[in-house]
Design an enzyme around this catalytic site. Structure first.
Site, PDB file in Angstrom:
ATOM      1  N   GLU A   1      45.325  32.764  59.326  1.00  0.00           N
ATOM      2  CA  GLU A   1      46.556  32.845  60.305  1.00  0.00           C
ATOM      3  C   GLU A   1      47.678  33.002  59.472  1.00  0.00           C
ATOM      4  O   GLU A   1      48.703  33.824  59.801  1.00  0.00           O
ATOM      5  CB  GLU A   1      46.790  31.844  61.341  1.00  0.00           C
TER       6      GLU A   1
ATOM      7  N   ILE B   1      40.484  52.776  33.726  1.00  0.00           N
ATOM      8  CA  ILE B   1      39.697  51.527  33.763  1.00  0.00           C
ATOM      9  C   ILE B   1      38.537  51.173  34.686  1.00  0.00           C
ATOM     10  O   ILE B   1      37.635  50.387  34.466  1.00  0.00           O
ATOM     11  CB  ILE B   1      40.555  50.166  33.634  1.00  0.00           C
TER      12      ILE B   1
ATOM     13  N   TRP C   1      34.172  33.813  39.208  1.00  0.00           N
ATOM     14  CA  TRP C   1      34.616  34.196  40.515  1.00  0.00           C
ATOM     15  C   TRP C   1      33.872  33.944  41.627  1.00  0.00           C
ATOM     16  O   TRP C   1      33.640  34.326  42.702  1.00  0.00           O
ATOM     17  CB  TRP C   1      35.195  35.618  40.510  1.00  0.00           C
TER      18      TRP C   1
ATOM     19  N   ASP D   1      33.133  44.777  32.255  1.00  0.00           N
ATOM     20  CA  ASP D   1      34.267  44.286  32.396  1.00  0.00           C
ATOM     21  C   ASP D   1      34.262  42.836  32.271  1.00  0.00           C
ATOM     22  O   ASP D   1      33.360  41.999  32.836  1.00  0.00           O
ATOM     23  CB  ASP D   1      34.921  44.629  33.855  1.00  0.00           C
TER      24      ASP D   1
ATOM     25  N   GLU E   1      39.886  33.272  31.478  1.00  0.00           N
ATOM     26  CA  GLU E   1      40.065  31.773  32.552  1.00  0.00           C
ATOM     27  C   GLU E   1      39.198  30.636  32.606  1.00  0.00           C
ATOM     28  O   GLU E   1      39.640  29.717  33.070  1.00  0.00           O
ATOM     29  CB  GLU E   1      39.850  32.792  33.723  1.00  0.00           C
TER      30      GLU E   1
ATOM     31  N   CYS F   1      41.807  42.020  30.805  1.00  0.00           N
ATOM     32  CA  CYS F   1      42.863  41.988  31.688  1.00  0.00           C
ATOM     33  C   CYS F   1      44.255  41.254  31.111  1.00  0.00           C
ATOM     34  O   CYS F   1      44.891  40.970  31.876  1.00  0.00           O
ATOM     35  CB  CYS F   1      42.855  41.320  32.825  1.00  0.00           C
TER      36      CYS F   1
ATOM     37  N   ASP G   1      33.753  38.929  18.808  1.00  0.00           N
ATOM     38  CA  ASP G   1      32.289  38.460  18.512  1.00  0.00           C
ATOM     39  C   ASP G   1      31.572  39.396  19.846  1.00  0.00           C
ATOM     40  O   ASP G   1      30.548  39.655  19.712  1.00  0.00           O
ATOM     41  CB  ASP G   1      31.987  37.081  18.692  1.00  0.00           C
TER      42      ASP G   1
ATOM     43  N   HIS H   1      50.843  47.686  37.342  1.00  0.00           N
ATOM     44  CA  HIS H   1      51.003  46.691  38.350  1.00  0.00           C
ATOM     45  C   HIS H   1      52.267  47.297  38.941  1.00  0.00           C
ATOM     46  O   HIS H   1      52.764  46.648  39.998  1.00  0.00           O
ATOM     47  CB  HIS H   1      51.264  45.412  37.623  1.00  0.00           C
TER      48      HIS H   1
HETATM   49  N1  GLN Z   1      36.936  48.014  36.576  1.00  0.00           N
HETATM   50  C1  GLN Z   1      37.772  47.264  37.238  1.00  0.00           C
HETATM   51  C2  GLN Z   1      38.674  48.079  37.755  1.00  0.00           C
HETATM   52  O1  GLN Z   1      39.010  49.183  37.326  1.00  0.00           O
HETATM   53  C3  GLN Z   1      38.383  46.306  36.411  1.00  0.00           C
HETATM   54  C4  GLN Z   1      39.217  45.218  37.092  1.00  0.00           C
HETATM   55  C5  GLN Z   1      39.730  44.217  36.320  1.00  0.00           C
HETATM   56  O2  GLN Z   1      40.156  44.384  35.280  1.00  0.00           O
HETATM   57  N2  GLN Z   1      40.139  43.185  37.060  1.00  0.00           N
HETATM   58  O3  GLN Z   1      39.234  47.692  38.960  1.00  0.00           O
HETATM   59 ZN    ZN Z   2      41.995  44.864  34.241  1.00  0.00          ZN
END
Ligand code: GLN
Ligand code: ZN
Length: 758
Positions: free
Chosen positions: A21, A433, A563, A601, A607, A645, A658, A696
């Site tokens: 909500e 990407i 995630w 990816d 994280e 990222c 590595d 972004h």
């Molecule tokens: N391959 C994903 C995209 O292009 C990578 C996303 C990400 O880096 N979080 O959306």
């Molecule tokens: Zn990214």
């Protein structure tokens, strides 16, 4: 301070609304679809419903001020007067707040980053040389008043001063934020007075920074801060809550201060650390025995055992979740489609409250009082332990044999030569990407599939049309390595989880990720296996439309784990290897289908980095092992890409090398030179694609600026190792912006190529 000790509580709760909500209301407000009073009334209803449910469930101390229109760290910045001057001119308070969080036409937002090792993002407050702390307790006082009026035994929750400063960023040449601790503590002292005047019996100050190594000697900081705050004469009883890890030296330090209660995370840490601190005896120990951030049902019997040990150590023991339940979905009640066994293994937010209350009853009224609850918990645990889905012997045997024979690929130099012979790419090859804009046609198709308006075949037909569109766009633009655009993926983790054994994807398990954004992390409960290829048809279809190479697109094992809600009955490393095996099988199938380039990816690699320095190496080791397991099944002529990222590598830079990906694309929010020099400094010699523009923002970058950054990059990396790409996926952008930006990017690559024999 003679506040009555409480017995059962949680450290905080979800706030986005059981049906999201709050998300809907704030988004409507942002779009100008409702006024402030409508938004406030939605918020007040959510707060009331939350508190009343917690009281009804039996908590005798209820966290308040855990509500937020956007983020609790930003709320704290407002409370201490630490909003940046660039938003100060915005008259209306709520608009100023949202401008700080999201920016507007005139001001850039504050940065956002991960809340410790969770997947929740907080707003990073900026402390400049001109930041002057000043108390503005309006929000917390209003929530306290609202709750008290409803008869709720309210305990305001506030981010503690040490943690607040640990999370701030110094700007404009200011020194390290923690240097301003004494100044900030004075503001908190004033706050305690106001809370006491408003009738608060207890206040909770959250200090998760004390379980990390962010600040070095946290013991001294803790003792100094809480001795000062403890000396405030008119104040509520102080409860210092810590979570996400084990307190080491900071625990005896807190015990020496006059605070009335200390909270410890007994899911992340053990009782022995607590037992070693005799000074805790006179305090209330708030025992976080119910996991606040994962979804598994508590083993009540062993929790009772832990609590029994603690009873001998402190005056009072209160039962609690290990951290706020902000990180788990609201309730299992709204989750359909779960099989009965799996359901019995789980506890979401409201079920965790029930567990806390039962445990408190167990230690106060005796175990017999909750024997039925314990029996149910034992039965669930036994059912989980014996479930055949938890072990797949085949998967385990294959991992063992692959690991034994090694997951190294051939020498990187030789791989590069072999790949180049096959791919014949120009110098400074251009690529993207992975994702292209999530158009409204894609969203409509997904909604129609869900509601049954269209069938799977029609859905697939529409997704293929999207792919064809994206391929055509890339060919028009002259991009060298194409992607299919990921239209069929709702989310880069959920998409895979839905197709793998061992995962359950929830229907309603929404969790706040940041602001109004929510995610539904899948639940990884058993051994992971891939029943059939997951991406091959889509990528092959894309490849059939073009002579240029199409890059296969997969999510890496660490990111899939980061995630998801992960099983807690085996080491993460083992779970990671199973996910890695599934990804490895997918790479092998892609290669067999003629795909020459595959990207795996790992945006979440940094994280999951543990909060304590001593745990970091072991983590990086298994993370790298998992990535290599997932990418070493293909031949040396298949080019492996990865994408990260962020450009602040810090402690993980060695691990990035590595991973040994043939090509690594990274964000380059700092300068290219910095990023590349950092990599060069550790001897990184594979190919790299530092993002040449920031996806972004909607801004279309000019050819000249990208030429400049490419020339700059070429000073650090030779042309044969440099790739040209944006800094992340394009799914959040509009098609027009993407077309214009990529056209300029390709033009920039061509211009710079001229000088390098391309
Ligand atoms: N391959 C994903 C995209 O292009 C990578 C996303 C990400 O880096 N979080 O959306
Ligand atoms: Zn990214």
């Amino acid at each position: 301070m003679t506040a009555t000790p409480f017995t059962a509580t949680i450290l905080g709760s979800p706030r986005i609304g059981p049906n999201r909500e709050l998300k809907r209301a704030v988004e409507k407000y942002w779009a100008g679809g409702c006024d402030r009073s409508e938004l406030e009334s939605v918020a007040a209803t959510l707060r009331r419903d939350t508190w009343e449910a917690l009281v009804a469930a039996g908590l005798d101390s209820v966290p308040v001020n855990t509500f937020s229109y956007y983020d609790h760290v930003l709320d704290t910045a407002v409370m201490v007067g630490a909003l940046p001057s660039r938003v100060a001119g915005i008259e209306e308070e709520l608009d100023r707040y949202f401008a700080a969080a999201r920016g507007n036409d005139d001001v850039a937002p504050l940065e956002m980053t991960k809340w410790f090792d969770t997947n929740y993002h907080y707003i990073v407050p900026e402390l400049g040389p001109d930041t002057r702390f000043a108390l503005n307790a309006a929000k917390v006082l209003a929530e306290l008043k609202e709750a008290t009026a409803l008869g709720v035994p309210a305990r305001p929750v506030i981010v503690g001063p040490i943690t607040f400063l640990a999370l701030c960023k110094a700007v404009g040449g200011a020194g390290a934020p923690i240097g301003r601790l004494d100044e900030l503590v004075a503001v908190y002292a004033e706050l305690l007075g106001e809370l006491a005047d408003a009738g608060a019996a207890w206040v909770q100050l959250d200090e998760p920074a004390l379980v990390t190594d962010i600040l070095g000697d946290t013991a001294e900081l803790a003792e100094r801060t809480y001795t000062t705050l403890g000396r405030v004469t008119e104040r509520p009883a102080l409860f210092v809550a810590t979570y996400f890890g084990e307190l080491t030296d900071a625990l005896p330090a807190l015990a020496r201060t006059p605070v009335e209660a200390v909270g410890v995370d007994l899911v992340a840490g053990g009782v022995s650390a607590v037992a070693a601190v005799p000074e805790l005896a006179g305090k209330t120990l708030v025992a976080g025995v119910v996991d606040g951030r994962n979804v598994w049902r508590t083993n009540l019997q062993s929790a009772l055992g832990t609590l029994a040990t603690l009873l001998g150590l402190a005056d009072h023991v209160a039962v609690s979740t290990s951290c706020s339940t902000l990180h788990v979905p609201y309730s299992l009640e709204v989750e359909d489609g779960l099989d009965a066994d799996l359901r019995s293994w789980l506890a979401f937010g409201s079920e965790k409250v029930t567990e806390v209350v039962a445990l408190a009853r167990g230690i106060n009224a005796g175990r017999e009082a909750i024997s039925a609850d314990v029996a149910a918990s034992n039965a669930a645990i036994a059912s989980r332990r014996s479930d055949p889905r938890l072990t797949n012997g085949d998967v385990r045997a294959r991992i063992a044999s692959i690991t034994a024979s090694g997951t190294a690929r051939g020498p990187a130099e030789a791989r590069r030569a072999a790949q180049q012979k096959l791919l014949k790419l120009p110098v400074l090859p251009t690529t993207t990407i992975g994702s292209y804009p999530q158009t409204s046609a894609i969203r409509v198709a997904r909604a129609e599939l869900r509601s049954g308006t269209i069938d799977r075949a029609e859905y697939e037909r529409r997704m293929k049309a999207e792919i064809a569109e994206v391929i055509r766009l890339q060919e028009d633009l002259g991009i060298d390595v194409l992607v299919h655009g990921e239209p069929e993926r709702n989310d880069m983790v959920q998409y895979f989880a839905e197709q793998l054994d061992g995962f359950f994807a929830t229907q309603n398990g929404w969790v706040q990720s940041y602001g109004s954004r929510c995610v539904r992390p899948p639940i990884l409960y058993g051994d992971v296996a891939r029943p059939k290829p997951m991406t091959v048809d889509w990528i092959s279809y894309a490849q059939s439309l073009t002579d240029k190479p199409v890059k296969g697109m997969l999510t890496g094992p660490v990111t899939i784990l980061a995630w998801s809600f992960v099983r807690d009955d085996q080491p993460l490393a083992q779970t990671a290897a199973q996910v890695a095996l599934a990804i490895r099988d997918e790479t092998v199938d892609l290669q067999a289908a003629g795909i020459a380039i595959i990207q795996v990816d790992e945006p979440a690699l940094r994280e999951l980095l543990p909060l304590r320095a001593k745990d970091k190496d072991a983590y990086l080791q298994w993370a790298v092992d998992a990535f290599r397991l997932s990418t070493s099944g293909v031949s040396d002529t298949t080019q492996i890409h990865t994408h990260l990222c962020y450009s602040e590598f810090g402690e993980i830079i060695g691990a990035i090398a590595d991973l040994d990906a043939d090509v690594t694309s990274i964000e380059a929010a700092r300068s290219h030179m910095e990023v590349l020099n950092d990599l060069n400094a550790i001897g990184f010699s594979n190919s790299v694609g530092p993002g040449v523009y920031d996806i972004h923002s909607p801004r279309v970058p000019s050819v000249e600026e990208m030429v400049t950054s490419l020339r700059e990059a070429l000073q650090a990396v030779p042309a044969e190792r440099l790739w040209v790409n944006p800094d992340c996926g394009l799914k959040t952008r509009k098609t027009d912006e993407v077309r214009a930006s990529l056209r300029n990017m390709v033009a920039a690559a061509h211009e710079v190529r001229g000088a390098h024999g391309g």
